[in-house]
Write a protein that holds these residues in place. Sequence first.
Motif, short mmCIF file in Angstrom:
data_model
loop_
_atom_site.label_atom_id
_atom_site.label_comp_id
_atom_site.label_asym_id
_atom_site.label_seq_id
_atom_site.Cartn_x
_atom_site.Cartn_y
_atom_site.Cartn_z
N PHE A 1 0.80 -1.22 0.00
CA PHE A 1 0.00 0.00 0.00
C PHE A 1 0.84 1.28 0.00
N LYS A 2 2.17 1.14 0.00
CA LYS A 2 3.02 2.32 0.15
C LYS A 2 2.81 3.36 -0.94
N HIS A 3 2.51 2.89 -2.16
CA HIS A 3 2.35 3.83 -3.26
C HIS A 3 1.16 4.77 -3.06
N LEU A 4 0.24 4.38 -2.18
CA LEU A 4 -0.94 5.22 -1.94
C LEU A 4 -0.60 6.48 -1.16
N GLY A 5 0.44 6.41 -0.32
CA GLY A 5 0.71 7.50 0.60
C GLY A 5 -0.14 7.36 1.85
N SER A 6 0.24 8.07 2.91
CA SER A 6 -0.39 7.86 4.21
C SER A 6 -1.84 8.33 4.26
N LEU A 7 -2.17 9.41 3.56
CA LEU A 7 -3.54 9.90 3.60
C LEU A 7 -4.49 8.94 2.89
N GLU A 8 -4.15 8.53 1.68
CA GLU A 8 -5.03 7.63 0.94
C GLU A 8 -5.11 6.25 1.61
N PHE A 9 -3.99 5.78 2.18
CA PHE A 9 -4.03 4.51 2.88
C PHE A 9 -4.96 4.61 4.10
N SER A 10 -4.89 5.73 4.83
CA SER A 10 -5.76 5.92 6.00
C SER A 10 -7.23 5.91 5.58
N LYS A 11 -7.53 6.55 4.46
CA LYS A 11 -8.90 6.58 3.97
C LYS A 11 -9.37 5.19 3.54
N LEU A 12 -8.48 4.42 2.91
CA LEU A 12 -8.83 3.07 2.48
C LEU A 12 -9.07 2.16 3.69
N LEU A 13 -8.22 2.29 4.71
CA LEU A 13 -8.37 1.48 5.93
C LEU A 13 -9.70 1.81 6.62
N LEU A 14 -10.06 3.07 6.62
CA LEU A 14 -11.32 3.48 7.23
C LEU A 14 -12.51 2.92 6.44
N LYS A 15 -12.41 3.01 5.13
CA LYS A 15 -13.51 2.57 4.26
C LYS A 15 -13.71 1.05 4.31
N GLU A 16 -12.60 0.31 4.25
CA GLU A 16 -12.73 -1.15 4.08
C GLU A 16 -12.58 -1.94 5.37
N ALA A 17 -11.88 -1.38 6.37
CA ALA A 17 -11.69 -2.12 7.63
C ALA A 17 -12.40 -1.46 8.80
N GLN A 18 -13.00 -0.30 8.56
CA GLN A 18 -13.69 0.47 9.62
C GLN A 18 -12.75 0.80 10.78
N VAL A 19 -11.50 1.09 10.44
CA VAL A 19 -10.49 1.46 11.45
C VAL A 19 -9.91 2.82 11.06
N ALA A 20 -9.97 3.77 11.98
CA ALA A 20 -9.44 5.11 11.73
C ALA A 20 -8.06 5.24 12.36
N VAL A 21 -7.11 5.74 11.57
CA VAL A 21 -5.75 6.03 12.05
C VAL A 21 -5.39 7.44 11.57
N ALA A 22 -4.28 7.97 12.07
CA ALA A 22 -3.83 9.30 11.68
C ALA A 22 -2.77 9.19 10.59
N PRO A 23 -2.96 9.82 9.43
CA PRO A 23 -1.93 9.76 8.38
C PRO A 23 -0.64 10.43 8.81
N GLY A 24 0.47 9.77 8.57
CA GLY A 24 1.76 10.27 9.03
C GLY A 24 2.13 11.63 8.47
N VAL A 25 1.69 11.94 7.25
CA VAL A 25 2.05 13.20 6.63
C VAL A 25 1.48 14.39 7.42
N GLY A 26 0.48 14.14 8.25
CA GLY A 26 -0.06 15.20 9.09
C GLY A 26 0.92 15.69 10.15
N PHE A 27 2.00 14.94 10.36
CA PHE A 27 3.01 15.33 11.34
C PHE A 27 4.26 15.88 10.67
N GLY A 28 4.16 16.15 9.37
CA GLY A 28 5.29 16.68 8.62
C GLY A 28 5.60 15.79 7.42
N GLU A 29 6.30 16.36 6.45
CA GLU A 29 6.54 15.62 5.21
C GLU A 29 7.32 14.33 5.44
#
Length: 398
Positions: free
Chosen positions: A333-361
């Motif tokens: 899933f690395k090619h998705l980036g942290s934001l898109e991976f977080s959205k996919l995890l929320l959509k398909e696994a019903q688990v919310a996490v914080a995307p790493g890019v929110g803490f800096g590049e």
Amino acid sequence: MEHEFHRIKRLPPYVFAEVNAMKAAARAAGEDIIDFGMGNPDSPTPKHIVDKLVETVQNPKTHGYSVSRGIKGLRKANAEYYERRFGVKVDPETETCVTLGSKEGLANLASAITTPGDVILVPNPSYPIHHFGFMIAGASVRNIPAYPGEGMLEALKRAVQHSLPKPSAIVINYPSNPTACVCDVAFYEEIVDFCRANGIWILSDLAYAEIFFDDNPPPSILQVKNAWDIAVEFTSMSKTYSMAGWRIGYATGNKELIGALTRIKSYLDYGAFTPVQVAAAAALNGPQDCVDEIRALYKKRRDVLIEGLAAAGWDIPSPPATMFAWAPIPEKFKHLGSLEFSKLLLKEAQVAVAPGVGFGEHGEGYVRIGLVENVHRIRQAVRNIKTFMRTHNAGETL
């Protein structure tokens, strides 16, 4: 009429907003979302602390304005905590100040000591207020590595050699939010020696001082004797006593920095509600078995999460401290980036996490997982993620 306010323009779009909006929409649609996204303790504040608040609030004399730098009893309790925990003596009159959580203290001290255009050194990735408190104050932020070691020390040397003007302050944060990395006193000694020699203030964020999982409690930078010449440290009741909403923290250290913070706060607030401060003093002065229990709770949750996700095919380093796991995105899933991976995890696994890019590049490629759900819910999340991983490993394209 629309305006572009200068300080607001310097703040980027809130990275977590998209995930938060998706989370709210999913819950509105009746989905059961397991929320590891925000570092919001889910355990109740220990009863003896709440009881002291209730007792104190019954006295109408406590309902008026408080003291912006904190009531004397609470400053004294924090000084005693520092002596008990770190073996350092603190003058409660001149070397410590109560803050409305460590976040407010950091932002207000940034405002107090910053001239527009100053260069400030901040780890990347790091907790957003470390960057944006200084950016709001008009500073230019230069990133340095978040992990302690030679890489960070070399980055400090380069920053002094190549920054104009020379850096005036540095923020450090161990145990770190979001990476959970820790350091020892020897590393603090190196940082202090370098910063003293180069006239750089140190702002240390020690909000997770009591959330650790091995036999080596995180040290304070104030254990380094010369640190008192240049350093101030921020601590917090939020995680240690599950008092996040109470908004109580402390700044402790160099008298000049504490004086600057105290003065600017005197213009901005009257301090926390007095009964909250009295209850906070009771927390510091009272029995500490509740802290041991809170620490053990996070440790158990950590172990269930790390072991469960490893069995699901997602290997995550076990954090030695804090209430977070800093999780590298699985290779697929690395090619998705942290934001898109977080959205996919929320959509398909019903688990919310914080995307790493929110803490800096340099947080890209990671997500932060908060240990803020009970063990039953963590096991449920692991099952959901295991199904999610198995589905995609079976050949489904992204």
